[in-house]
Design a protein around this motif. Structure first.
Motif, PDB file in Angstrom:
ATOM      1  N   ASP A 171      20.350  62.713  31.300  1.00 26.57           N
ATOM      2  CA  ASP A 171      19.371  63.669  31.829  1.00 26.57           C
ATOM      3  C   ASP A 171      19.998  64.970  32.335  1.00 26.57           C
ATOM      4  O   ASP A 171      19.298  65.873  32.780  1.00 26.57           O
ATOM      5  CB  ASP A 171      18.511  63.034  32.917  1.00 26.57           C
ATOM      6  CG  ASP A 171      19.325  62.526  34.104  1.00 26.57           C
ATOM      7  OD1 ASP A 171      20.526  62.855  34.215  1.00 26.57           O
ATOM      8  OD2 ASP A 171      18.742  61.792  34.927  1.00 26.57           O
ATOM      9  N   ASP A 203      21.910  65.648  34.956  1.00 28.00           N
ATOM     10  CA  ASP A 203      21.961  65.912  36.396  1.00 28.00           C
ATOM     11  C   ASP A 203      23.358  65.771  36.991  1.00 28.00           C
ATOM     12  O   ASP A 203      23.542  65.862  38.200  1.00 28.00           O
ATOM     13  CB  ASP A 203      20.974  65.019  37.143  1.00 28.00           C
ATOM     14  CG  ASP A 203      21.351  63.541  37.099  1.00 28.00           C
ATOM     15  OD1 ASP A 203      22.352  63.184  36.434  1.00 28.00           O
ATOM     16  OD2 ASP A 203      20.645  62.731  37.732  1.00 28.00           O
ATOM     17  N   ASP A 223      25.606  60.696  31.026  1.00 26.66           N
ATOM     18  CA  ASP A 223      24.725  61.597  31.770  1.00 26.66           C
ATOM     19  C   ASP A 223      23.687  62.143  30.803  1.00 26.66           C
ATOM     20  O   ASP A 223      23.790  63.269  30.328  1.00 26.66           O
ATOM     21  CB  ASP A 223      25.537  62.724  32.421  1.00 26.66           C
ATOM     22  CG  ASP A 223      24.658  63.662  33.214  1.00 26.66           C
ATOM     23  OD1 ASP A 223      23.505  63.306  33.520  1.00 26.66           O
ATOM     24  OD2 ASP A 223      25.126  64.781  33.517  1.00 26.66           O
TER      25      ASP A 223
END
Length: 176
Positions: free
Chosen positions: A99, A101, A97
């Motif tokens: 980024d 989000d 993950d």
């Protein structure tokens, strides 16, 4: 010849963060290592920030799956020793993950390990310009029409001194 006098301003502070995955499979029987980091700024003098918490696997065209352990600081090493085989295709898959989000992105890369080159002659000589240095010169016949890259690996008393991809000397045909 190209020349220019105009100042160009490039904003590197607002650039999107990028994931950098650095590694490979070698034909040495050792713990294979992958390094995952955030791209550092162009003028940064610090080491890139390692990315932890990724799931890293390598699968071969022979159906073998190699799992990697998160060693911290962005370094991932194979669970156990592993030796790559010539003419086998390997696929690296990284799930992380990046980024933030809450959903892991998947990054993949695939390549086939080439056949090793059989050397014809090796010459060792003492360096005339560097103290306590031995020059090593190798001769080998290379496959016709193929673009080649070369890695120099150094062993002292049967111990690999440059034991990771980051410590290998890598160069291609354009170097010569």
């Amino acid at each position: 010849i190209f020349s220019g006098t105009d100042r160009i301003e490039i904003s590197t502070k607002d650039a999107e963060p990028h994931l950098v995955i650095y590694g490979g499979i070698t034909d040495d029987d050792l713990l294979q290592t992958i390094f995952i980091s955030r791209a550092a700024g162009f003028f940064s003098t610090s080491f890139p920030e390692g990315v932890e918490g990724a799931q890293v696997t390598v699968t071969s065209s022979k159906g073998q799956t190699l799992l990697f352990n998160d060693d911290g600081w962005g370094y991932y090493s194979s669970f156990g020793m592993f030796k790559g085989e010539p003419l086998v295709t390997y696929t690296l898959e990284v799930k992380v993950d990046f980024d933030g989000d809450g959903v892991a992105e998947t990054y993949t890369a695939t390549d086939t390990m080439p056949e090793p080159i059989v050397g014809e002659r090796l010459q060792l000589s003492w360096s005339t310009s560097l103290k306590n240095t031995v020059n090593v010169t190798a001769w080998a016949k290379l496959p016709e029409g193929e673009r080649n890259c070369y890695i120099s690996k150094l062993r002292i008393r049967n111990t690999i001194v440059n034991d990771s991809l980051a410590r290998y000397d890598l160069f291609d045909d354009d170097y010569f």
